[in-house]
Write an enzyme that holds these catalytic residues in place. Structure first.
Site, short mmCIF file in Angstrom:
data_model
loop_
_atom_site.label_atom_id
_atom_site.label_comp_id
_atom_site.label_asym_id
_atom_site.label_seq_id
_atom_site.Cartn_x
_atom_site.Cartn_y
_atom_site.Cartn_z
N TYR A 88 0.81 -1.21 0.00
CA TYR A 88 0.00 0.00 0.00
C TYR A 88 0.85 1.27 0.00
O TYR A 88 1.71 1.46 0.87
CB TYR A 88 -0.91 -0.01 1.22
CG TYR A 88 -2.03 1.00 1.20
CD1 TYR A 88 -3.17 0.77 0.46
CD2 TYR A 88 -1.96 2.17 1.95
CE1 TYR A 88 -4.22 1.68 0.46
CE2 TYR A 88 -2.99 3.08 1.96
CZ TYR A 88 -4.12 2.83 1.20
OH TYR A 88 -5.15 3.73 1.19
N SER A 99 1.06 -7.70 1.90
CA SER A 99 0.10 -6.69 2.37
C SER A 99 -0.90 -6.37 1.25
O SER A 99 -1.60 -7.26 0.78
CB SER A 99 0.85 -5.45 2.87
OG SER A 99 -0.02 -4.59 3.56
N GLN A 100 -0.97 -5.12 0.79
CA GLN A 100 -1.84 -4.84 -0.35
C GLN A 100 -1.49 -5.75 -1.53
O GLN A 100 -2.37 -6.27 -2.21
CB GLN A 100 -1.71 -3.39 -0.79
CG GLN A 100 -2.48 -3.08 -2.08
CD GLN A 100 -2.23 -1.68 -2.59
OE1 GLN A 100 -3.10 -0.82 -2.48
NE2 GLN A 100 -1.06 -1.43 -3.16
N ASP A 121 -0.13 -9.07 14.07
CA ASP A 121 -0.35 -8.08 13.01
C ASP A 121 -1.63 -7.31 13.28
O ASP A 121 -2.73 -7.85 13.18
CB ASP A 121 -0.42 -8.80 11.66
CG ASP A 121 -0.45 -7.86 10.47
OD1 ASP A 121 -0.64 -6.65 10.66
OD2 ASP A 121 -0.28 -8.36 9.34
N HIS A 168 3.07 -6.69 11.30
CA HIS A 168 2.79 -6.67 9.87
C HIS A 168 4.03 -6.89 9.00
O HIS A 168 3.90 -7.16 7.82
CB HIS A 168 2.11 -5.36 9.50
CG HIS A 168 1.50 -5.38 8.13
ND1 HIS A 168 0.60 -6.35 7.73
CD2 HIS A 168 1.68 -4.55 7.05
CE1 HIS A 168 0.24 -6.11 6.47
NE2 HIS A 168 0.89 -5.04 6.04
#
Length: 322
Positions: free
Chosen positions: A92, A187-188, A273, A303
């Site tokens: 992200y 992640s993203q 996370d 994360h």
């Protein structure tokens, strides 16, 4: 950060009922058919970079609505192919960065396409190069709420379509074996990889790390961290929009995408996370349809997940399939 989510035993069996619109498949079939009308071949320009063991190309391919999307293609130097390929998606706020920043997959013998994320690339890293030329209605800061009250206008409709078209693009290259293509990201990027796997046929593997964009309704109510908090801030202002917002998000939920993915899967999750809570990751993993699936659990990480520890696991997993 202490553990705040379900216990490890509860996570392993966590299969929540997630909102799924009746026209989910039709929505995506129409979206992809429309964008595939722009079927121009990807444009490759060799990059003059100070690397002797890899060849790097600046790539432009048609994404959502034919919009030009940038990527880096990195190959083992002198490779004639056809090579197995990995398409990777960014986290992200980041962009594709600079040529040569990501060499691991090419060093392992793969063609590696690293897709830029439209409109992103200015929060961290070395920048991005892909515009998002589409307007949006009112939104909170960031990307999560752009067009969030209409699935057709939602930002991630464009991003997920770009991801599928990136898979199409890499499969069209003479250096690549179209039957040996995998997707990955963190992640993203992990959420985008799950979407690409759910919307593309015949991928050999999907490898999402600590994936974002899964089980939206739980994530938005559970974590106090961004980017999910962007949705909270939007709803705090747009009182009464909850139903429209979560109906839109259901078209993009990684749980619904994972249910449609037939590629072998290697996920990773971090039990501390707070950005992508572990239950949201397991909600997608446990719905993933393939019989060949594994999840790496990083018990005491947030994360950041496995970071450099995860790549060798991915490389060995993928080598066993291609």
């Amino acid at each position: 950060m202490p553990r705040f989510d379900l216990s490890p035993a509860e996570l392993q069996s966590y299969t929540p009922d997630v909102r799924e619109p009746a026209d989910f498949d039709d929505f995506w079939a129409t979206t992809l058919t429309e964008s595939r009308r722009w079927d121009a071949a990807p444009e490759l320009t060799a990059v003059d970079a100070p690397y002797t063991l890899v060849d790097i190309f600046d790539v432009t391919f048609p994404g959502f609505g034919g919009d030009p999307v940038k990527a880096w293609l990195t190959l083992p130097a002198g490779a004639e192919g056809p090579l197995p390929a990995v398409v990777e998606f960014q986290g992200y706020g980041g962009g594709r960065g600079l040529a040569g920043e990501r060499l691991s997959w090419a060093a392992a013998g793969y063609a590696h396409l690293f897709m830029d994320t439209r409109g992103q690339g200015s929060m961290w890293g070395s920048g991005g190069d892909t515009l998002d030329p589409h307007g949006t209605g009112p939104s909170s800061s960031g990307f999560m709420t752009r067009g969030i009250e209409d699935p057709a206008a939602y930002y991630y409709r464009r991003v997920f379509t770009d991801a599928v078209r990136a898979v199409d693009a890499v499969r069209s290259l003479p250096q690549v074996d179209a039957d040996r293509v995998a997707v990955c990201g963190a992640s993203q990027g992990g959420g985008i990889a799950i979407a690409a796997a759910g919307l593309s046929d015949g991928l050999v593997a999907v490898m999402p790390d600590v994936p974002f964009l899964c089980h939206f309704e739980r994530a938005v109510g559970l974590t106090g961290d961004d980017p999910y908090q962007e949705v909270v801030r939007y709803l705090a202002v747009h009182r009464g929009a909850d139903e429209r917002v979560f109906e839109t998000l259901s078209y993009f939920d990684g749980v619904n995408m994972a249910k449609r993915a037939d590629a072998a899967a290697l996920y990773s999750v971090a039990l501390m996370d707070t950005i992508c809570p572990p239950s949201t990751v397991y909600a997608a993993f446990n719905r993933h349809q393939t019989g060949t699936k594994q999840i790496e659990v990083y018990t005491h990480n947030g994360h950041e997940g496995g970071q450099a520890f995860q790549f060798p696991r991915q490389a060995r997993f993928l080598a066993s399939l291609v």
